[in-house]
Design a protein around this motif. Structure first.
Motif, PDB file in Angstrom:
ATOM      1  N   LEU A  39       9.066  22.852  28.553  1.00 23.95           N
ATOM      2  CA  LEU A  39       7.926  22.391  27.749  1.00 23.95           C
ATOM      3  C   LEU A  39       7.542  20.967  28.151  1.00 23.95           C
ATOM      4  N   GLN A  40       8.545  20.112  28.345  1.00 29.26           N
ATOM      5  CA  GLN A  40       8.270  18.738  28.734  1.00 29.26           C
ATOM      6  C   GLN A  40       7.631  18.673  30.119  1.00 29.26           C
ATOM      7  N   ALA A  41       8.140  19.446  31.072  1.00 29.16           N
ATOM      8  CA  ALA A  41       7.590  19.434  32.432  1.00 29.16           C
ATOM      9  C   ALA A  41       6.140  19.923  32.441  1.00 29.16           C
ATOM     10  N   ILE A  42       5.849  20.955  31.676  1.00 28.98           N
ATOM     11  CA  ILE A  42       4.477  21.471  31.589  1.00 28.98           C
ATOM     12  C   ILE A  42       3.574  20.420  30.946  1.00 28.98           C
ATOM     13  N   ALA A  43       4.064  19.799  29.872  1.00 29.67           N
ATOM     14  CA  ALA A  43       3.269  18.769  29.191  1.00 29.67           C
ATOM     15  C   ALA A  43       3.015  17.571  30.111  1.00 29.67           C
ATOM     16  N   GLU A  44       4.033  17.140  30.836  1.00 26.31           N
ATOM     17  CA  GLU A  44       3.854  16.010  31.760  1.00 26.31           C
ATOM     18  C   GLU A  44       2.812  16.326  32.821  1.00 26.31           C
ATOM     19  N   CYS A  45       2.705  17.582  33.167  1.00 26.82           N
ATOM     20  CA  CYS A  45       1.758  18.022  34.191  1.00 26.82           C
ATOM     21  C   CYS A  45       0.319  18.086  33.655  1.00 26.82           C
ATOM     22  N   LEU A  46       0.149  18.421  32.376  1.00 28.25           N
ATOM     23  CA  LEU A  46      -1.180  18.702  31.833  1.00 28.25           C
ATOM     24  C   LEU A  46      -1.756  17.632  30.913  1.00 28.25           C
ATOM     25  N   VAL A  47      -0.910  16.799  30.348  1.00 28.54           N
ATOM     26  CA  VAL A  47      -1.341  15.918  29.253  1.00 28.54           C
ATOM     27  C   VAL A  47      -1.569  14.490  29.735  1.00 28.54           C
ATOM     28  N   ASP A  48      -2.653  13.906  29.246  1.00 28.23           N
ATOM     29  CA  ASP A  48      -2.885  12.472  29.396  1.00 28.23           C
ATOM     30  C   ASP A  48      -3.608  11.998  28.136  1.00 28.23           C
ATOM     31  N   GLN A  49      -4.062  10.754  28.130  1.00 24.99           N
ATOM     32  CA  GLN A  49      -4.662  10.176  26.926  1.00 24.99           C
ATOM     33  C   GLN A  49      -6.027  10.764  26.584  1.00 24.99           C
ATOM     34  N   ARG A  50      -6.600  11.556  27.466  1.00 27.08           N
ATOM     35  CA  ARG A  50      -7.932  12.114  27.214  1.00 27.08           C
ATOM     36  C   ARG A  50      -7.922  13.401  26.418  1.00 27.08           C
ATOM     37  N   VAL A  51      -6.755  14.031  26.261  1.00 28.64           N
ATOM     38  CA  VAL A  51      -6.695  15.312  25.562  1.00 28.64           C
ATOM     39  C   VAL A  51      -5.936  15.176  24.249  1.00 28.64           C
ATOM     40  N   GLY A  52      -6.297  16.022  23.290  1.00 27.77           N
ATOM     41  CA  GLY A  52      -5.585  16.068  22.020  1.00 27.77           C
ATOM     42  C   GLY A  52      -4.376  16.978  22.142  1.00 27.77           C
ATOM     43  N   VAL A  53      -3.231  16.522  21.646  1.00 26.97           N
ATOM     44  CA  VAL A  53      -1.976  17.256  21.791  1.00 26.97           C
ATOM     45  C   VAL A  53      -1.293  17.400  20.440  1.00 26.97           C
ATOM     46  N   TRP A  54      -0.761  18.598  20.197  1.00 26.66           N
ATOM     47  CA  TRP A  54       0.136  18.806  19.065  1.00 26.66           C
ATOM     48  C   TRP A  54       1.438  19.356  19.638  1.00 26.66           C
ATOM     49  N   GLY A  55       2.533  18.806  19.191  1.00 31.58           N
ATOM     50  CA  GLY A  55       3.836  19.286  19.641  1.00 31.58           C
ATOM     51  C   GLY A  55       4.930  18.716  18.770  1.00 31.58           C
ATOM     52  N   PRO A  56       6.152  19.193  18.967  1.00 34.39           N
ATOM     53  CA  PRO A  56       7.279  18.658  18.207  1.00 34.39           C
ATOM     54  C   PRO A  56       7.453  17.160  18.483  1.00 34.39           C
ATOM     55  N   GLY A  57       8.031  16.465  17.529  1.00 33.76           N
ATOM     56  CA  GLY A  57       8.228  15.021  17.659  1.00 33.76           C
ATOM     57  C   GLY A  57       8.977  14.628  18.916  1.00 33.76           C
ATOM     58  N   TRP A  58      10.018  15.392  19.284  1.00 34.25           N
ATOM     59  CA  TRP A  58      10.789  15.043  20.480  1.00 34.25           C
ATOM     60  C   TRP A  58       9.911  15.075  21.734  1.00 34.25           C
ATOM     61  N   LEU A  59       8.950  16.015  21.783  1.00 31.90           N
ATOM     62  CA  LEU A  59       8.089  16.124  22.955  1.00 31.90           C
ATOM     63  C   LEU A  59       7.091  14.976  23.001  1.00 31.90           C
ATOM     64  N   LEU A  60       6.481  14.661  21.865  1.00 31.47           N
ATOM     65  CA  LEU A  60       5.525  13.547  21.839  1.00 31.47           C
ATOM     66  C   LEU A  60       6.220  12.239  22.207  1.00 31.47           C
ATOM     67  N   GLU A  61       7.456  12.080  21.773  1.00 27.37           N
ATOM     68  CA  GLU A  61       8.226  10.890  22.136  1.00 27.37           C
ATOM     69  C   GLU A  61       8.485  10.859  23.641  1.00 27.37           C
ATOM     70  N   ALA A  62       8.836  11.999  24.220  1.00 28.82           N
ATOM     71  CA  ALA A  62       9.102  12.074  25.660  1.00 28.82           C
ATOM     72  C   ALA A  62       7.834  11.790  26.479  1.00 28.82           C
ATOM     73  N   LEU A  63       6.670  12.056  25.901  1.00 34.20           N
ATOM     74  CA  LEU A  63       5.390  11.846  26.590  1.00 34.20           C
ATOM     75  C   LEU A  63       4.795  10.464  26.330  1.00 34.20           C
ATOM     76  N   ARG A  64       5.510   9.631  25.603  1.00 35.78           N
ATOM     77  CA  ARG A  64       4.968   8.334  25.177  1.00 35.78           C
ATOM     78  C   ARG A  64       4.364   7.535  26.339  1.00 35.78           C
ATOM     79  N   GLU A  65       5.000   7.592  27.498  1.00 35.57           N
ATOM     80  CA  GLU A  65       4.513   6.856  28.674  1.00 35.57           C
ATOM     81  C   GLU A  65       3.115   7.322  29.098  1.00 35.57           C
ATOM     82  N   GLN A  66       2.788   8.576  28.821  1.00 35.53           N
ATOM     83  CA  GLN A  66       1.475   9.121  29.176  1.00 35.53           C
ATOM     84  C   GLN A  66       0.438   8.877  28.086  1.00 35.53           C
ATOM     85  N   ASN A  67       0.868   8.268  26.993  1.00 32.12           N
ATOM     86  CA  ASN A  67      -0.029   7.905  25.898  1.00 32.12           C
ATOM     87  C   ASN A  67      -0.830   9.101  25.365  1.00 32.12           C
ATOM     88  N   PRO A  68      -0.128  10.189  24.963  1.00 31.13           N
ATOM     89  CA  PRO A  68      -0.871  11.356  24.466  1.00 31.13           C
ATOM     90  C   PRO A  68      -1.571  11.036  23.145  1.00 31.13           C
TER      91      PRO A  68
END
Length: 181
Positions: A39-68
Protein backbone atom coordinates in the motif's frame (compact mmCIF):
# COMPACT_ATOMS: atom_id res chain seq x y z
CA UNK A 1 22.86 9.49 -13.29
CA UNK A 2 21.91 6.13 -11.79
CA UNK A 3 18.41 5.97 -10.24
CA UNK A 4 18.29 5.51 -6.47
CA UNK A 5 16.85 2.36 -4.88
CA UNK A 6 13.68 4.30 -4.11
CA UNK A 7 13.36 5.51 -7.72
CA UNK A 8 13.90 1.99 -9.09
CA UNK A 9 11.24 0.63 -6.72
CA UNK A 10 8.81 3.37 -7.82
CA UNK A 11 9.49 2.46 -11.47
CA UNK A 12 8.81 -1.23 -10.77
CA UNK A 13 5.56 -0.41 -8.95
CA UNK A 14 4.43 1.96 -11.71
CA UNK A 15 5.19 -0.62 -14.41
CA UNK A 16 3.15 -3.25 -12.53
CA UNK A 17 0.27 -0.80 -12.09
CA UNK A 18 0.30 0.00 -15.83
CA UNK A 19 0.29 -3.68 -16.78
CA UNK A 20 -2.43 -4.52 -14.24
CA UNK A 21 -4.63 -1.73 -15.56
CA UNK A 22 -3.99 -2.77 -19.17
CA UNK A 23 -4.75 -6.44 -18.47
CA UNK A 24 -7.45 -6.53 -15.76
CA UNK A 25 -7.69 -9.58 -13.53
CA UNK A 26 -4.05 -10.61 -14.02
CA UNK A 27 -1.64 -10.31 -11.08
CA UNK A 28 1.64 -8.48 -11.61
CA UNK A 29 4.51 -8.63 -9.09
CA UNK A 30 5.38 -5.83 -6.70
CA UNK A 31 8.79 -5.33 -5.07
CA UNK A 32 7.15 -5.65 -1.63
CA UNK A 33 6.59 -8.41 0.91
CA UNK A 34 3.63 -7.27 3.02
CA UNK A 35 0.25 -5.61 2.56
CA UNK A 36 1.31 -2.41 4.30
CA UNK A 37 4.54 -2.13 2.32
CA UNK A 38 2.57 -2.66 -0.91
CA UNK A 39 0.00 0.00 0.00
CA UNK A 40 2.82 2.39 0.87
CA UNK A 41 4.75 1.65 -2.35
CA UNK A 42 1.63 2.20 -4.47
CA UNK A 43 0.84 5.42 -2.61
CA UNK A 44 4.41 6.70 -3.00
CA UNK A 45 4.08 6.07 -6.72
CA UNK A 46 0.71 7.80 -7.20
CA UNK A 47 0.31 10.47 -4.52
CA UNK A 48 1.56 14.03 -4.34
CA UNK A 49 0.24 17.31 -2.93
CA UNK A 50 -2.10 17.84 -5.89
CA UNK A 51 -4.42 14.92 -5.14
CA UNK A 52 -6.83 14.27 -2.29
CA UNK A 53 -5.98 11.14 -0.29
CA UNK A 54 -7.77 9.11 2.35
CA UNK A 55 -5.93 6.33 4.11
CA UNK A 56 -5.03 4.90 7.49
CA UNK A 57 -3.02 7.16 9.79
CA UNK A 58 0.14 5.05 9.46
CA UNK A 59 0.07 5.49 5.67
CA UNK A 60 -0.51 9.25 5.76
CA UNK A 61 2.37 9.52 8.22
CA UNK A 62 4.63 7.46 5.93
CA UNK A 63 3.70 9.80 3.03
CA UNK A 64 4.41 12.98 5.01
CA UNK A 65 7.47 13.78 2.86
CA UNK A 66 5.21 13.88 -0.22
CA UNK A 67 2.86 16.31 1.52
CA UNK A 68 -0.40 14.47 0.72
CA UNK A 69 -3.64 16.39 0.96
CA UNK A 70 -5.70 14.36 3.46
CA UNK A 71 -9.43 14.59 2.72
CA UNK A 72 -12.63 12.69 3.63
CA UNK A 73 -13.41 9.60 1.52
CA UNK A 74 -16.11 11.33 -0.62
CA UNK A 75 -13.52 13.95 -1.73
CA UNK A 76 -10.54 11.62 -2.18
CA UNK A 77 -8.89 10.95 -5.53
CA UNK A 78 -7.15 7.93 -3.93
CA UNK A 79 -8.59 5.81 -1.13
CA UNK A 80 -6.29 3.28 0.54
CA UNK A 81 -7.82 0.52 2.68
CA UNK A 82 -6.36 -2.65 4.17
CA UNK A 83 -9.70 -4.42 3.63
CA UNK A 84 -13.24 -3.70 2.33
CA UNK A 85 -15.00 -3.54 5.71
CA UNK A 86 -15.28 0.29 5.96
CA UNK A 87 -17.01 0.41 2.58
CA UNK A 88 -19.33 -2.52 3.28
CA UNK A 89 -20.52 -0.95 6.54
CA UNK A 90 -21.93 1.97 4.58
CA UNK A 91 -24.50 -0.14 2.73
CA UNK A 92 -25.63 0.82 -0.77
CA UNK A 93 -23.14 2.56 -3.04
CA UNK A 94 -19.77 3.51 -1.54
CA UNK A 95 -19.08 7.19 -0.88
CA UNK A 96 -16.33 7.27 -3.51
CA UNK A 97 -15.98 9.91 -6.23
CA UNK A 98 -17.50 8.63 -9.51
CA UNK A 99 -16.49 11.46 -11.83
CA UNK A 100 -18.96 13.33 -14.01
CA UNK A 101 -20.22 12.90 -17.59
CA UNK A 102 -17.92 15.74 -18.65
CA UNK A 103 -14.92 14.50 -16.60
CA UNK A 104 -15.28 10.78 -15.84
CA UNK A 105 -11.54 10.56 -15.17
CA UNK A 106 -12.09 12.43 -11.90
CA UNK A 107 -13.52 9.28 -10.32
CA UNK A 108 -11.54 7.86 -7.40
CA UNK A 109 -9.03 5.04 -7.38
CA UNK A 110 -9.63 2.54 -4.57
CA UNK A 111 -6.46 0.71 -3.53
CA UNK A 112 -7.52 -2.22 -1.41
CA UNK A 113 -5.89 -5.14 0.36
CA UNK A 114 -7.17 -8.64 -0.53
CA UNK A 115 -5.88 -12.21 -0.66
CA UNK A 116 -5.73 -13.74 -4.15
CA UNK A 117 -6.59 -17.28 -5.20
CA UNK A 118 -9.20 -18.16 -2.57
CA UNK A 119 -12.67 -16.90 -1.74
CA UNK A 120 -15.23 -15.36 -4.07
CA UNK A 121 -14.72 -15.95 -7.78
CA UNK A 122 -15.84 -13.34 -10.30
CA UNK A 123 -15.91 -13.23 -14.08
CA UNK A 124 -14.37 -10.16 -15.70
CA UNK A 125 -15.19 -8.94 -19.21
CA UNK A 126 -14.14 -5.80 -21.01
CA UNK A 127 -11.18 -3.90 -22.45
CA UNK A 128 -7.84 -5.68 -22.02
CA UNK A 129 -9.46 -9.07 -21.46
CA UNK A 130 -9.62 -11.47 -24.40
CA UNK A 131 -13.05 -13.05 -23.99
CA UNK A 132 -13.35 -13.28 -20.23
CA UNK A 133 -11.18 -13.88 -17.18
CA UNK A 134 -11.93 -15.54 -13.87
CA UNK A 135 -10.48 -14.01 -10.73
CA UNK A 136 -10.72 -15.25 -7.15
CA UNK A 137 -10.04 -13.13 -4.06
CA UNK A 138 -10.96 -12.79 -0.41
CA UNK A 139 -13.33 -9.92 -1.26
CA UNK A 140 -16.91 -10.96 -0.50
CA UNK A 141 -19.62 -10.98 -3.15
CA UNK A 142 -21.11 -7.95 -1.34
CA UNK A 143 -18.06 -5.91 -2.28
CA UNK A 144 -18.46 -6.67 -5.98
CA UNK A 145 -22.22 -5.98 -5.82
CA UNK A 146 -21.50 -2.62 -4.16
CA UNK A 147 -18.90 -1.84 -6.82
CA UNK A 148 -21.34 -2.70 -9.61
CA UNK A 149 -24.04 -0.45 -8.13
CA UNK A 150 -21.59 2.45 -8.13
CA UNK A 151 -20.17 1.93 -11.64
CA UNK A 152 -22.08 3.03 -14.72
CA UNK A 153 -19.42 3.43 -17.37
CA UNK A 154 -17.97 5.96 -17.99
CA UNK A 155 -18.71 6.94 -14.39
CA UNK A 156 -17.28 5.00 -11.49
CA UNK A 157 -14.00 4.28 -9.79
CA UNK A 158 -10.97 2.13 -10.44
CA UNK A 159 -10.17 -0.79 -8.13
CA UNK A 160 -6.54 -1.75 -7.49
CA UNK A 161 -6.07 -4.82 -5.32
CA UNK A 162 -2.91 -5.97 -3.61
CA UNK A 163 -2.03 -8.95 -1.47
CA UNK A 164 1.35 -7.46 -0.60
CA UNK A 165 3.22 -9.41 -3.26
CA UNK A 166 1.33 -8.49 -6.43
CA UNK A 167 -1.27 -6.12 -7.82
CA UNK A 168 -4.48 -6.69 -9.81
CA UNK A 169 -6.58 -3.91 -11.34
CA UNK A 170 -10.27 -3.81 -12.17
CA UNK A 171 -10.98 -0.57 -14.06
CA UNK A 172 -14.47 0.90 -14.14
CA UNK A 173 -14.79 -0.19 -17.79
CA UNK A 174 -14.70 -3.88 -16.79
CA UNK A 175 -17.89 -5.82 -16.12
CA UNK A 176 -17.73 -7.94 -12.96
CA UNK A 177 -20.18 -10.69 -12.07
CA UNK A 178 -20.15 -13.48 -9.49
CA UNK A 179 -19.07 -16.79 -11.01
CA UNK A 180 -19.65 -19.95 -9.02
CA UNK A 181 -18.34 -23.18 -10.47
Amino acid sequence: MTPSVRERRAQEVFRSLLLATSYPGRPYPLPTRSLRSALQAIAECLVDQRVGVWGPGWLLEALREQNPRAVPIPEADFVFLEGPEPLLQEGGAPPLKRGSPIAPETGATLVLGARFGAGTQVRLRGPGIPGEALFRSSLPAEFWAMRNRAVGYPLGFEVVLTDGLSVVAVPRSVEVEPWDT
